[in-house]
Design a protein around this motif. Structure first.
Motif, PDB file in Angstrom:
ATOM      1  N   THR A 174      61.693 -11.838 -11.553  1.00 58.57           N
ATOM      2  CA  THR A 174      61.166 -10.835 -10.628  1.00 58.57           C
ATOM      3  C   THR A 174      60.074 -11.409  -9.727  1.00 58.57           C
ATOM      4  O   THR A 174      59.845 -10.899  -8.633  1.00 58.57           O
ATOM      5  N   GLU A 175      59.432 -12.476 -10.175  1.00 55.79           N
ATOM      6  CA  GLU A 175      58.382 -13.104  -9.365  1.00 55.79           C
ATOM      7  C   GLU A 175      58.939 -13.595  -8.028  1.00 55.79           C
ATOM      8  O   GLU A 175      58.225 -13.648  -7.029  1.00 55.79           O
ATOM      9  N   PHE A 176      60.225 -13.966  -8.026  1.00 52.21           N
ATOM     10  CA  PHE A 176      60.857 -14.446  -6.798  1.00 52.21           C
ATOM     11  C   PHE A 176      60.753 -13.409  -5.690  1.00 52.21           C
ATOM     12  O   PHE A 176      60.432 -13.734  -4.552  1.00 52.21           O
ATOM     13  N   TYR A 177      60.999 -12.140  -6.043  1.00 54.37           N
ATOM     14  CA  TYR A 177      60.926 -11.078  -5.043  1.00 54.37           C
ATOM     15  C   TYR A 177      59.490 -10.893  -4.552  1.00 54.37           C
ATOM     16  O   TYR A 177      59.272 -10.590  -3.377  1.00 54.37           O
ATOM     17  N   GLN A 178      58.531 -11.059  -5.440  1.00 55.22           N
ATOM     18  CA  GLN A 178      57.128 -10.975  -5.029  1.00 55.22           C
ATOM     19  C   GLN A 178      56.805 -12.088  -4.036  1.00 55.22           C
ATOM     20  O   GLN A 178      56.139 -11.862  -3.024  1.00 55.22           O
ATOM     21  N   GLU A 179      57.310 -13.295  -4.319  1.00 59.40           N
ATOM     22  CA  GLU A 179      57.048 -14.437  -3.434  1.00 59.40           C
ATOM     23  C   GLU A 179      57.657 -14.224  -2.048  1.00 59.40           C
ATOM     24  O   GLU A 179      56.982 -14.439  -1.038  1.00 59.40           O
ATOM     25  N   ILE A 180      58.933 -13.812  -2.013  1.00 61.34           N
ATOM     26  CA  ILE A 180      59.565 -13.658  -0.699  1.00 61.34           C
ATOM     27  C   ILE A 180      58.991 -12.460   0.048  1.00 61.34           C
ATOM     28  O   ILE A 180      58.904 -12.480   1.276  1.00 61.34           O
ATOM     29  N   GLY A 181      58.575 -11.433  -0.683  1.00 64.98           N
ATOM     30  CA  GLY A 181      57.925 -10.291  -0.041  1.00 64.98           C
ATOM     31  C   GLY A 181      56.599 -10.696   0.581  1.00 64.98           C
ATOM     32  O   GLY A 181      56.267 -10.296   1.699  1.00 64.98           O
ATOM     33  N   LYS A 197      55.763 -13.769   1.528  1.00 63.92           N
ATOM     34  CA  LYS A 197      56.056 -14.628   2.683  1.00 63.92           C
ATOM     35  C   LYS A 197      56.462 -13.786   3.888  1.00 63.92           C
ATOM     36  O   LYS A 197      56.040 -14.049   5.015  1.00 63.92           O
ATOM     37  N   GLY A 198      57.298 -12.771   3.639  1.00 59.72           N
ATOM     38  CA  GLY A 198      57.726 -11.893   4.732  1.00 59.72           C
ATOM     39  C   GLY A 198      56.564 -11.136   5.330  1.00 59.72           C
ATOM     40  O   GLY A 198      56.454 -10.998   6.548  1.00 59.72           O
ATOM     41  N   GLY A 199      55.679 -10.642   4.483  1.00 60.82           N
ATOM     42  CA  GLY A 199      54.499  -9.929   4.960  1.00 60.82           C
ATOM     43  C   GLY A 199      53.589 -10.818   5.785  1.00 60.82           C
ATOM     44  O   GLY A 199      53.048 -10.391   6.814  1.00 60.82           O
ATOM     45  N   GLU A 200      53.432 -12.058   5.345  1.00 60.22           N
ATOM     46  CA  GLU A 200      52.608 -13.009   6.108  1.00 60.22           C
ATOM     47  C   GLU A 200      53.225 -13.287   7.470  1.00 60.22           C
ATOM     48  O   GLU A 200      52.517 -13.377   8.476  1.00 60.22           O
ATOM     49  N   LYS A 201      54.539 -13.417   7.512  1.00 63.81           N
ATOM     50  CA  LYS A 201      55.236 -13.683   8.772  1.00 63.81           C
ATOM     51  C   LYS A 201      55.078 -12.499   9.726  1.00 63.81           C
ATOM     52  O   LYS A 201      54.803 -12.676  10.917  1.00 63.81           O
ATOM     53  N   VAL A 202      55.221 -11.276   9.211  1.00 69.43           N
ATOM     54  CA  VAL A 202      55.052 -10.081  10.040  1.00 69.43           C
ATOM     55  C   VAL A 202      53.626 -10.008  10.558  1.00 69.43           C
ATOM     56  O   VAL A 202      53.394  -9.721  11.734  1.00 69.43           O
ATOM     57  N   LYS A 203      52.660 -10.287   9.681  1.00 67.45           N
ATOM     58  CA  LYS A 203      51.252 -10.252  10.099  1.00 67.45           C
ATOM     59  C   LYS A 203      50.993 -11.279  11.196  1.00 67.45           C
ATOM     60  O   LYS A 203      50.296 -11.006  12.175  1.00 67.45           O
ATOM     61  N   GLU A 204      51.605 -12.456  11.060  1.00 66.49           N
ATOM     62  CA  GLU A 204      51.446 -13.520  12.047  1.00 66.49           C
ATOM     63  C   GLU A 204      52.055 -13.113  13.395  1.00 66.49           C
ATOM     64  O   GLU A 204      51.478 -13.365  14.452  1.00 66.49           O
ATOM     65  N   GLU A 205      53.222 -12.460  13.348  1.00 67.88           N
ATOM     66  CA  GLU A 205      53.928 -12.100  14.580  1.00 67.88           C
ATOM     67  C   GLU A 205      53.389 -10.828  15.231  1.00 67.88           C
ATOM     68  O   GLU A 205      53.326 -10.734  16.448  1.00 67.88           O
ATOM     69  N   ARG A 206      53.001  -9.825  14.416  1.00 65.88           N
ATOM     70  CA  ARG A 206      52.631  -8.516  14.964  1.00 65.88           C
ATOM     71  C   ARG A 206      51.162  -8.174  14.803  1.00 65.88           C
ATOM     72  O   ARG A 206      50.708  -7.189  15.366  1.00 65.88           O
TER      73      ARG A 206
END
Length: 121
Positions: free
Chosen positions: A69-76, A78-87
């Motif tokens: 389940t940690e995998f989903y936490q990691e990709i979530g 990373k996705g949140g960081e990418k969104v924060k970086e872009e928006r």
């Protein structure tokens, strides 16, 4: 000479990759989207749209079992960081506010429906 020696000993994977590259060169990468869309529509007609939910569920369970389940936490994360970086970080405030407003509307609708059903009794 090395290329000639290899001829005839191509794997199915290599042949498929080469065929796919040739099709992409001839028809463009949009072609794959078009045939994928048609294939998806055919599957939906034959098996129903719930089929996609079922295979998605199975795929998610397999990933969970293999990676944890940690995998989903990691990709979530990373996705949140990418969104924060872009928006920008204010984006999260905006969508949180919109979500809160929608929840309030749903609560009000539920209360109104409850009130209406009590009057009928």
């Amino acid at each position: 000479m090395a290329a000639k020696e290899k001829k005839g000993s191509m794997t199915v994977e290599e042949a498929g990759r080469m065929g796919g590259e040739k099709v992409r060169e001839e028809r463009g990468s949009e072609f794959f989207s078009e045939i994928g869309q048609k294939g998806g529509e055919k599957v939906r007609e034959e098996r129903g749209s719930e089929f996609f939910s079922e295979i998605g569920q199975k795929g998610g369970e397999k990933v969970r079992d293999e990676r944890g389940t940690e995998f989903y936490q990691e990709i979530g994360h990373k996705g949140g960081e990418k969104v924060k970086e872009e928006r920008g970080p204010e984006f999260f405030s905006e969508i949180g506010h919109k979500g809160g407003q929608r929840v309030r509307e749903l609560i009000e609708e539920g209360k109104a429906a409850e009130g209406g059903s009590n009057k009928k009794s």
